[in-house]
Design an enzyme around this catalytic site. Sequence first.
Site, short mmCIF file in Angstrom:
data_model
loop_
_atom_site.label_atom_id
_atom_site.label_comp_id
_atom_site.label_asym_id
_atom_site.label_seq_id
_atom_site.Cartn_x
_atom_site.Cartn_y
_atom_site.Cartn_z
N HIS A 77 0.82 -1.21 0.00
CA HIS A 77 0.00 0.00 0.00
C HIS A 77 0.85 1.26 0.00
O HIS A 77 0.49 2.26 -0.62
CB HIS A 77 -0.94 -0.01 1.21
CG HIS A 77 -2.06 -0.99 1.02
ND1 HIS A 77 -2.82 -1.46 2.06
CD2 HIS A 77 -2.52 -1.59 -0.09
CE1 HIS A 77 -3.71 -2.31 1.58
NE2 HIS A 77 -3.53 -2.41 0.29
N ARG B 45 -2.49 5.35 -40.61
CA ARG B 45 -1.85 4.34 -41.46
C ARG B 45 -2.77 3.12 -41.44
O ARG B 45 -3.19 2.68 -40.38
CB ARG B 45 -0.47 3.96 -40.92
CG ARG B 45 0.56 5.10 -41.02
CD ARG B 45 1.92 4.62 -40.55
NE ARG B 45 2.99 5.55 -40.87
CZ ARG B 45 3.55 6.39 -40.01
NH1 ARG B 45 3.15 6.39 -38.75
NH2 ARG B 45 4.51 7.20 -40.38
N ARG C 154 -5.19 7.33 -44.71
CA ARG C 154 -4.31 7.12 -45.86
C ARG C 154 -4.61 5.77 -46.48
O ARG C 154 -4.76 4.76 -45.78
CB ARG C 154 -2.85 7.18 -45.41
CG ARG C 154 -1.91 7.09 -46.61
CD ARG C 154 -0.48 7.26 -46.21
NE ARG C 154 0.01 6.12 -45.45
CZ ARG C 154 1.23 6.06 -44.93
NH1 ARG C 154 2.04 7.08 -45.06
NH2 ARG C 154 1.61 5.00 -44.27
N GLU D 285 5.80 13.10 -50.69
CA GLU D 285 6.91 12.33 -50.12
C GLU D 285 7.93 11.93 -51.18
O GLU D 285 8.90 11.25 -50.88
CB GLU D 285 6.39 11.11 -49.34
CG GLU D 285 5.45 10.19 -50.10
CD GLU D 285 4.85 9.11 -49.22
OE1 GLU D 285 5.33 8.88 -48.10
OE2 GLU D 285 3.88 8.47 -49.68
N ASN E 194 9.39 11.61 -43.92
CA ASN E 194 10.21 10.39 -43.76
C ASN E 194 10.68 9.89 -45.12
O ASN E 194 11.87 9.62 -45.32
CB ASN E 194 9.41 9.28 -43.08
CG ASN E 194 8.80 9.73 -41.77
OD1 ASN E 194 9.24 10.71 -41.20
ND2 ASN E 194 7.80 9.01 -41.29
N ASP E 195 9.72 9.79 -46.03
CA ASP E 195 10.11 9.34 -47.37
C ASP E 195 10.71 10.46 -48.20
O ASP E 195 11.61 10.23 -49.01
CB ASP E 195 8.90 8.74 -48.10
CG ASP E 195 8.67 7.30 -47.69
OD1 ASP E 195 9.67 6.55 -47.66
OD2 ASP E 195 7.53 6.93 -47.37
N ARG F 231 15.91 4.72 -45.74
CA ARG F 231 15.56 5.12 -44.37
C ARG F 231 15.77 4.01 -43.35
O ARG F 231 15.83 4.28 -42.15
CB ARG F 231 14.12 5.66 -44.30
CG ARG F 231 13.05 4.67 -44.62
CD ARG F 231 11.71 5.35 -44.86
NE ARG F 231 10.81 5.31 -43.70
CZ ARG F 231 9.54 5.65 -43.72
NH1 ARG F 231 8.99 6.13 -44.84
NH2 ARG F 231 8.81 5.57 -42.66
N CYS G 82 3.05 15.38 -41.93
CA CYS G 82 2.78 14.20 -41.10
C CYS G 82 4.01 13.30 -40.93
O CYS G 82 3.92 12.24 -40.35
CB CYS G 82 1.62 13.39 -41.66
SG CYS G 82 1.97 12.65 -43.26
#
Length: 573
Positions: free
Chosen positions: A191, A297, A332, A431, A454-455, A465, A502
């Site tokens: 406790h 995604r 997407r 992208e 990212n891409d 990547r 994004c």
Amino acid sequence: MQQVSEELIIKGLSGSEGIAIGSTFVVDLSRRSVAPKIINSLQIRSNVKRFQKAKILFLDEIEELSKNLDKATREIFEAQKHIVSDVEIDEKVLHLIETEKFSVDYAIFETFGGFIERLRESGSEIFQQRIVDLENLRNRLIDLSCENEDQKKIPKNSILIVKEISPTDLVNFHELGIKALVMEKGGVTSHASIIAQSLEIPCVVSAKNVLHSSRTGTPAVVDGTSGSIVINPSDQTLSEYKQRIKARTKQKKARQQVHEESVTKDGVEFHLRANVEFIQELELVKKNRAEGVGLLRTEALLYGGFEKRSEEAQIEFYDKILKELKGPVTIRLFDVGGDKLNIHNQDEDNPFLGWRGIRMLLDEKQILENQLRSVLKVSGKYKERIQILVPMITDVREVVEVKQVLKEIKEELRENEIPFDDHIRVGVMVEVPSVALLASQFAKEVDFFSIGTNDLTQYTLAVDRGNERICELYQHNHPAVWQLIHQTIYAGNNNKVPVAVCGELAGDIIGASALIGMGVTDLSMSVHSIPRIKQHLRSHTLDKFRLLAQKILVSSSAEEVKAEFKALFPDYS
Ligand code: PEP
Ligand code: MG
């Protein structure tokens, strides 16, 4: 007692996370035994009364203490209330006082002793921890029945060191201002640990011999996260822990700010949305107050094979997300290929430059049609909340083709009188450099742009990547990537096409700052980044972000970009 002047680390278990630096305050609250004491007949009434009064005081105390505590702690107190009000305990104590003529303190000690013995004999690890709780409850009742309320003279900000402690004592000590708790006994589920978590004070339990090794007033550091206490810390240890406290304070402050408005210091509004892939992420999305989903995604639907990508399964997935969350959701279309799922298990020499995203969808029309139909059906229920995002676009022709398929599905639904959002917006991922370079042409065909850094980084810098060997070359803050982003924003503004980001750059402190500076106020990121980014954007003015953006656009390397950021935001490490 051993005197300690050199640094001594005592390892225990983590009871409650956090770090505290202070001075120790050692209290031995344990009451090992109460000797049997016989009372005379005239004392029976007063002893019974003292028992009844102790119970009332205890229940009042619990009522008062649990007012501002969380559910877990209230439940512990609730359980204690039940034990104290238990008829069996009541009868046993009264029997010992009235018939056996034992004093109230011994009667309580003996009664609880019986229960504790039974738990001890069970040998169960969980019950062993409950023994500590019962012993503490017993001690508190004995204290109250003897009106022996130790007024603890504890300096504020002390590190309390005890063998064990009752929930009420712990809450009382907390009100007196203790900074941390170290307990020689108890486990991680005791406790004391649960309450320390709720009170947000660091706590170490099972710290063997800690009582023996410390004396009141010694400098110490409690590391509730690793579960250790450092007595007499060296200068180096102290400075390391001070750094860690600083970092934790920053994180905590950021978490507290998630409830605040999303505006820069000078009142410019921005929107932080979440990148989501799984239903399990929704709780965190809500907790971090993301304004909807900027990138949903959908590839995970394909992992489960044909069943999961069925219209029904897709509808259920999209519906759950829209129902659970508020705000817009950008869905997407399946972005398979590259590092993602290869549905035909076909090896390609260059998968990132291969049959990926929209390229696959336009070849496998049935998959595309199914997905568009599912999204449209859900859009009927959530008008103006869904937008469709097309991945891996490189050519305007691909957009035109997707829109044609969408038009046909809309016709089909209309004929079957199935409701859908006729104004559903269609945007593309920026992208691949070709889209950024031709953004003005694309702008005529799309309702919005979402830049996938990212891409975009991978395709601009020709750096895989996922390749660890060259990961140092993968720099999403590279000025070449920034030029393409800027070009897209420029085209978007000229054509009144909104631009969002994004990719992970949106969740990067430098990235988010410069994006706001370039006028992008719609940022979608991994949900963990939201508190940090929000706190940072709220702390500075648009002018400063603009200045950073200007500097970046004349930079020639990622290092230069980082240096410009450091010069403008020196406090940020
Ligand atoms: C991106 O490429 O920036 C992006 C957001 O998409 P993904 O990481 O899923 O490829
Ligand atoms: Mg991508």
